[in-house]
Design a protein around this motif. Structure first.
Motif, PDB file in Angstrom:
ATOM      1  N   GLY A  38     -41.419  95.979  80.452  1.00 24.66           N
ATOM      2  CA  GLY A  38     -41.656  95.085  79.334  1.00 24.66           C
ATOM      3  C   GLY A  38     -42.866  95.417  78.494  1.00 24.66           C
ATOM      4  O   GLY A  38     -43.232  94.652  77.602  1.00 24.66           O
ATOM      5  N   CYS A  39     -43.505  96.582  78.736  1.00 24.58           N
ATOM      6  CA  CYS A  39     -44.715  96.926  77.989  1.00 24.58           C
ATOM      7  C   CYS A  39     -44.420  97.551  76.635  1.00 24.58           C
ATOM      8  O   CYS A  39     -45.340  97.747  75.831  1.00 24.58           O
ATOM      9  N   GLY A  40     -43.140  97.905  76.363  1.00 28.46           N
ATOM     10  CA  GLY A  40     -42.782  98.450  75.062  1.00 28.46           C
ATOM     11  C   GLY A  40     -42.502  99.935  75.027  1.00 28.46           C
ATOM     12  O   GLY A  40     -42.153 100.491  73.985  1.00 28.46           O
ATOM     13  N   LYS A  41     -42.612 100.609  76.176  1.00 28.16           N
ATOM     14  CA  LYS A  41     -42.467 102.065  76.159  1.00 28.16           C
ATOM     15  C   LYS A  41     -41.056 102.510  75.782  1.00 28.16           C
ATOM     16  O   LYS A  41     -40.875 103.464  75.009  1.00 28.16           O
ATOM     17  N   THR A  42     -40.016 101.841  76.287  1.00 27.12           N
ATOM     18  CA  THR A  42     -38.646 102.214  75.931  1.00 27.12           C
ATOM     19  C   THR A  42     -38.344 101.850  74.484  1.00 27.12           C
ATOM     20  O   THR A  42     -37.646 102.596  73.776  1.00 27.12           O
ATOM     21  N   THR A  43     -38.880 100.729  74.008  1.00 31.53           N
ATOM     22  CA  THR A  43     -38.692 100.353  72.605  1.00 31.53           C
ATOM     23  C   THR A  43     -39.288 101.415  71.697  1.00 31.53           C
ATOM     24  O   THR A  43     -38.688 101.781  70.668  1.00 31.53           O
ATOM     25  N   LEU A  44     -40.456 101.932  72.034  1.00 31.38           N
ATOM     26  CA  LEU A  44     -41.066 102.989  71.233  1.00 31.38           C
ATOM     27  C   LEU A  44     -40.175 104.226  71.219  1.00 31.38           C
ATOM     28  O   LEU A  44     -39.985 104.863  70.170  1.00 31.38           O
ATOM     29  N   LEU A  45     -39.606 104.579  72.360  1.00 34.25           N
ATOM     30  CA  LEU A  45     -38.695 105.713  72.439  1.00 34.25           C
ATOM     31  C   LEU A  45     -37.499 105.496  71.515  1.00 34.25           C
ATOM     32  O   LEU A  45     -37.062 106.418  70.813  1.00 34.25           O
ATOM     33  N   ARG A  46     -36.971 104.279  71.487  1.00 36.72           N
ATOM     34  CA  ARG A  46     -35.818 103.957  70.647  1.00 36.72           C
ATOM     35  C   ARG A  46     -36.180 103.994  69.155  1.00 36.72           C
ATOM     36  O   ARG A  46     -35.342 104.351  68.323  1.00 36.72           O
ATOM     37  N   PHE A  51     -32.784 104.386  67.052  1.00 28.24           N
ATOM     38  CA  PHE A  51     -31.939 103.261  67.464  1.00 28.24           C
ATOM     39  C   PHE A  51     -32.546 101.919  67.043  1.00 28.24           C
ATOM     40  O   PHE A  51     -31.858 100.900  67.050  1.00 28.24           O
ATOM     41  N   GLU A  52     -33.849 101.926  66.722  1.00 29.09           N
ATOM     42  CA  GLU A  52     -34.521 100.732  66.216  1.00 29.09           C
ATOM     43  C   GLU A  52     -35.297 101.123  64.962  1.00 29.09           C
ATOM     44  O   GLU A  52     -35.730 102.271  64.822  1.00 29.09           O
ATOM     45  N   THR A  53     -35.487 100.183  64.048  1.00 35.40           N
ATOM     46  CA  THR A  53     -36.283 100.423  62.855  1.00 35.40           C
ATOM     47  C   THR A  53     -37.742 100.059  63.119  1.00 35.40           C
ATOM     48  O   THR A  53     -38.045  99.295  64.038  1.00 35.40           O
ATOM     49  N   LEU A  66     -39.226 110.569  59.619  1.00 28.97           N
ATOM     50  CA  LEU A  66     -38.015 110.047  60.248  1.00 28.97           C
ATOM     51  C   LEU A  66     -37.882 108.541  60.037  1.00 28.97           C
ATOM     52  O   LEU A  66     -36.763 108.023  59.934  1.00 28.97           O
ATOM     53  N   ALA A  67     -39.013 107.863  60.012  1.00 34.25           N
ATOM     54  CA  ALA A  67     -38.967 106.406  59.896  1.00 34.25           C
ATOM     55  C   ALA A  67     -40.269 105.881  59.330  1.00 34.25           C
ATOM     56  O   ALA A  67     -41.352 106.384  59.659  1.00 34.25           O
ATOM     57  N   GLU A  68     -40.150 104.877  58.481  1.00 34.41           N
ATOM     58  CA  GLU A  68     -41.250 104.082  57.981  1.00 34.41           C
ATOM     59  C   GLU A  68     -40.622 102.854  57.325  1.00 34.41           C
ATOM     60  O   GLU A  68     -39.401 102.839  57.099  1.00 34.41           O
ATOM     61  N   ILE A  80     -32.534 114.869  67.542  1.00 37.04           N
ATOM     62  CA  ILE A  80     -33.276 114.451  68.724  1.00 37.04           C
ATOM     63  C   ILE A  80     -32.280 114.194  69.844  1.00 37.04           C
ATOM     64  O   ILE A  80     -31.309 113.464  69.662  1.00 37.04           O
ATOM     65  N   GLY A  81     -32.502 114.813  71.003  1.00 34.67           N
ATOM     66  CA  GLY A  81     -31.660 114.571  72.164  1.00 34.67           C
ATOM     67  C   GLY A  81     -32.234 113.445  72.997  1.00 34.67           C
ATOM     68  O   GLY A  81     -33.429 113.167  72.952  1.00 34.67           O
ATOM     69  N   MET A  82     -31.353 112.789  73.773  1.00 33.59           N
ATOM     70  CA  MET A  82     -31.838 111.702  74.613  1.00 33.59           C
ATOM     71  C   MET A  82     -31.110 111.684  75.947  1.00 33.59           C
ATOM     72  O   MET A  82     -29.877 111.775  75.988  1.00 33.59           O
ATOM     73  N   VAL A  83     -31.877 111.577  77.023  1.00 33.18           N
ATOM     74  CA  VAL A  83     -31.339 111.410  78.367  1.00 33.18           C
ATOM     75  C   VAL A  83     -31.613 109.981  78.785  1.00 33.18           C
ATOM     76  O   VAL A  83     -32.772 109.569  78.889  1.00 33.18           O
ATOM     77  N   PHE A  84     -30.549 109.212  79.011  1.00 36.50           N
ATOM     78  CA  PHE A  84     -30.694 107.805  79.332  1.00 36.50           C
ATOM     79  C   PHE A  84     -30.907 107.614  80.839  1.00 36.50           C
ATOM     80  O   PHE A  84     -30.600 108.485  81.649  1.00 36.50           O
ATOM     81  N   GLN A  85     -31.377 106.432  81.196  1.00 36.54           N
ATOM     82  CA  GLN A  85     -31.656 106.121  82.594  1.00 36.54           C
ATOM     83  C   GLN A  85     -30.396 106.212  83.446  1.00 36.54           C
ATOM     84  O   GLN A  85     -30.444 106.670  84.593  1.00 36.54           O
TER      85      GLN A  85
END
Length: 347
Positions: A38-46, A51-53, A66-68, A80-85
């Motif tokens: 719940g500290c935000g690390k996965t949200t930052l990855l997204r 996957f998130e704005t 990439l984003a702003e 960007i590649g991603m390996v999910f849990q």
């Protein structure tokens, strides 16, 4: 280079999951974000993946935005590649089919060559026709890695990739995965809750708490020069011992004078809490200073002892396993500090 500048994200107004996070990761390096659930690390990855704005700040990769706020490059355009849990392998496709899944834009012959390269790289050539449910957890993890690396991403993101593996397999795969990533020169940012996993794999580490990045540094500095108590406690075991700063920069403690490099200037006469890692406390039978063994944990080549001092304070000590002391025994100890990690004393 990956550059994250003051990025913030909220899933709903006022509920900030990521708050003003900034970090840089050089090309070819492996970074890891640590922190409690719940500290935000996965949200930052997204946010980096698309996957998130982002509500504020920006994400750049090799100088490309990439984003702003008001600008969002779709995930499929970011390379960007991603390996999910949970690996997210497609159960109806074979190993070959899963690796080939993101290569449809390539000519057929080139797709085949790339899949063969990936199978050899991750050591699964003999399992090319197998399906995910026929593979072990470690093999599934390597398929997920190969699938993400096959399109030659500019950046690879990994979200708790070793979480479902048993400790022995995790330790072996950490070595294998690091060799693969180093061989390809892939830039990686991963998420983990396990500091030992992060130390084994990453060049740069960050610790997050409540959406904020507390510290982003190389692993050695993070361990020996944490910026606050939270980081110090999260990245490794240790105990706090009361002390008073001397005029020469050392710290007077119940165990004698602690000396070593300090990350910050310590005011003479100040009362501090000194962090002692298990390797800062040495077992030495020749020492007149002794402590009572309270608990011990056998680690194979060593014991981890919890020791009670005369004041009632406790410290930890890593001791070679041929020194086998039972709880209740007293053993000689001395300090061997190379780095002084101390903060203002808490009442």
């Amino acid at each position: 280079m990956l550059e994250v500048s003051d990025v913030s994200h909220a899933y709903e107004p006022g509920a900030w999951a990521v708050r003003e996070v900034s970090l840089r990761l050089e090309a070819g390096r492996i970074g890891c974000l640590l922190g409690p659930s719940g500290c935000g690390k996965t949200t930052l990855l997204r946010c980096i993946a698309g996957f998130e704005t982002v509500a504020a700040g920006g994400v750049r990769l090799h100088g490309e935005v990439l984003a702003e706020p008001g600008r969002h490059m779709p995930p499929e355009k970011r390379r960007i590649g991603m390996v999910f849990q949970d690996y997210a392998l497609l159960p109806h496709l074979s190993v070959t089919g899963n690796i080939e899944f993101g290569l449809h834009a390539l000519p057929r012959a080139e797709r085949r060559r790339r899949v063969e390269e990936m199978l050899e790289l991750v050591g699964l050539a003999e399992h090319a026709g197998a399906y995910p449910q026929e593979l072990s957890g470690g093999q599934q993890q390597r398929v997920a890695l190969a699938r993400s690396l096959a399109p030659r991403p500019r950046l690879l993101l990994m979200d708790e990739p070793f979480a479902h593996l048993d400790p022995a397999l995790r330790e072996r795969l950490l070595v294998e995965v690091k060799q693969i990533l180093r061989q390809l020169g892939t830039t990686v940012l991963m998420v983990s809750h396990d500091p030992l996993e992060a130390f084994a794999l990453a060049d740069r580490l960050g610790v997050m708490r409540e959406g904020r990045l507390e510290q982003w540094d190389d692993s050695y500095v993070l361990y020996h020069q944490p910026v606050n108590r939270f980081v110090a406690g999260f990245v490794g075991r240790g105990a706090w011992l009361k002390g008073i700063v001397r005029g020469d920069g050392g710290i007077d403690t119940e165990l004698g004078v602690a000396r070593g490099h300090s990350a910050e200037s310590l005011r003479p006469g100040a009362q501090v809490d000194l962090l002692l890692r298990p390797d800062d406390v040495l077992h030495d039978d020749a020492c007149v200073t002794t402590a009572r063994v309270v608990e011990r944990s056998f680690k194979g080549s060593e014991f981890l002892y919890a020791l009670a001092l005369d004041s009632g304070a406790r410290v930890l000590a890593s001791v070679p396993s041929h020194h086998n002391h039972a709880p209740g025994e007293r053993i000689g100890i001395r300090l061997a500090t190379e780095h002084l990690v101390a903060f203002a004393a808490q009442v």
